[in-house]
Design a protein around this motif. Structure first.
Motif, short mmCIF file in Angstrom:
data_model
loop_
_atom_site.label_atom_id
_atom_site.label_comp_id
_atom_site.label_asym_id
_atom_site.label_seq_id
_atom_site.Cartn_x
_atom_site.Cartn_y
_atom_site.Cartn_z
N ARG A 229 0.83 -1.21 0.00
CA ARG A 229 0.00 0.00 0.00
C ARG A 229 0.86 1.26 0.00
N GLY A 230 1.99 1.22 0.73
CA GLY A 230 2.89 2.37 0.77
C GLY A 230 3.45 2.70 -0.59
N ILE A 231 3.87 1.67 -1.34
CA ILE A 231 4.41 1.89 -2.69
C ILE A 231 3.31 2.45 -3.59
N MET A 232 2.11 1.91 -3.48
CA MET A 232 1.02 2.39 -4.32
C MET A 232 0.68 3.85 -4.00
N GLN A 233 0.72 4.22 -2.73
CA GLN A 233 0.45 5.61 -2.36
C GLN A 233 1.52 6.54 -2.89
N ASN A 234 2.79 6.09 -2.84
CA ASN A 234 3.87 6.92 -3.37
C ASN A 234 3.71 7.13 -4.88
N VAL A 235 3.34 6.07 -5.59
CA VAL A 235 3.14 6.20 -7.04
C VAL A 235 1.95 7.11 -7.33
N ALA A 236 0.90 6.98 -6.53
CA ALA A 236 -0.29 7.80 -6.74
C ALA A 236 0.00 9.28 -6.56
N SER A 237 1.01 9.60 -5.75
CA SER A 237 1.34 11.01 -5.50
C SER A 237 2.23 11.62 -6.56
N LEU A 238 2.75 10.78 -7.48
CA LEU A 238 3.69 11.28 -8.49
C LEU A 238 2.95 11.93 -9.65
N ARG A 239 3.62 12.91 -10.24
CA ARG A 239 3.18 13.43 -11.54
C ARG A 239 3.91 12.61 -12.60
N LEU A 240 3.16 11.98 -13.46
CA LEU A 240 3.74 10.98 -14.35
C LEU A 240 4.09 11.56 -15.72
#
Length: 245
Positions: A229-240
């Protein structure tokens, strides 16, 4: 099974030994031939765990990567009395289930509900079509680049085109092993593919891993639902803006 109770202790199969099943207490006999992985077999058809199924050497070899005390862990839900044997259960509370054969969706969901904090490792090579679909993965996955650094995390719009469709809606992380039971261990390491649950930026998150890399993550107890979940949250916060194939 890889273990049985012998004189009150959990033991590996030994020629001539007599054991009992830790789940149903029925008699077990050792199978210690020269071809297949040594294992215990029920002497007669027993009323054992309804989730139990015949194991392949692929299944047994994966279980043998983990400490004996983690293998074939007996779970009891004290509220309902429901009992099952998990393939592997770590000290940190992660349950790992290995699946070679087809699994009905209702049973898959029942296991996920029962074990909760779990990881599937699935034999993706079981059907030839599954193995072929993943061969062009580098052209089908877009890598996430963070601060000009590669992350080894990839996004895809087409998870069902890459992975067996009956696994892509699992709420647990699923790691697909495409090497399969007849893999040549002397060949160059081939990646496993960890499919994260749910979606991030309306896409699915995938992480290629070597077998050793996955094992290190589990054995060091760094891999669990909280870390996922932590990795998914970090990815969700990125501008891609910076992704590449």
């Amino acid at each position: 099974m890889l273990t049985a109770d012998v004189n009150g202790s959990r033991c590996r199969p030994l020629p001539g030994a007599v054991g009992s099943c830790p789940f149903c207490n029925s008699e077990m006999i050792p199978r210690c031939g020269e071809v297949r992985v040594h294992h215990w077999a029920h002497k007669s058809k027993a009323d054992c765990d309804p989730w139990w199924e015949p194991e392949t050497d692929w299944h047994r070899n994966w279980k043998n990567e983990f400490p004996l005390r983690w293998q074939e862990y007996l779970f009891t839900d004290h509220a309902t009395g429901e009992r099952h044997i998990a393939d592997v259960h770590t000290l940190a509370g992660l349950t790992v289930e290995f699946q070679h054969s087809h699994l009905e969706p209702n049973e898959r969901r029942a296991r996920e509900t029962f074990y909760k904090n779990m990881l599937w490792i699935v034999d993706g090579s079981r059907l030839e079509g599954n193995r072929k679909k993943i061969t062009e993965w580098r052209n089908k996955l877009a890598e996430i680049i963070q601060n000009q650094h590669r992350t080894n995390l990839f996004l895809t719009d087409n998870a069902d085109d890459l992975f067996p469709a009956n696994w892509t809606n699992s709420p647990a992380p699923v790691c697909f092993d495409y090497m399969g039971p007849k893999a040549d261990s002397s060949s160059d390491p081939q990646p496993l593919f960890l499919l994260y649950p749910e979606t991030v930026h309306r896409k699915r998150l995938v992480e290629p891993l070597t077998r050793d890399g996955l094992l290190r993550s589990i054995l060091s107890e760094r891999l669990n639902m909280n870390s996922v979940r932590g990795i998914m949250q970090n990815v969700a916060s990125l501008r891609l803006g910076g992704r590449r194939r």
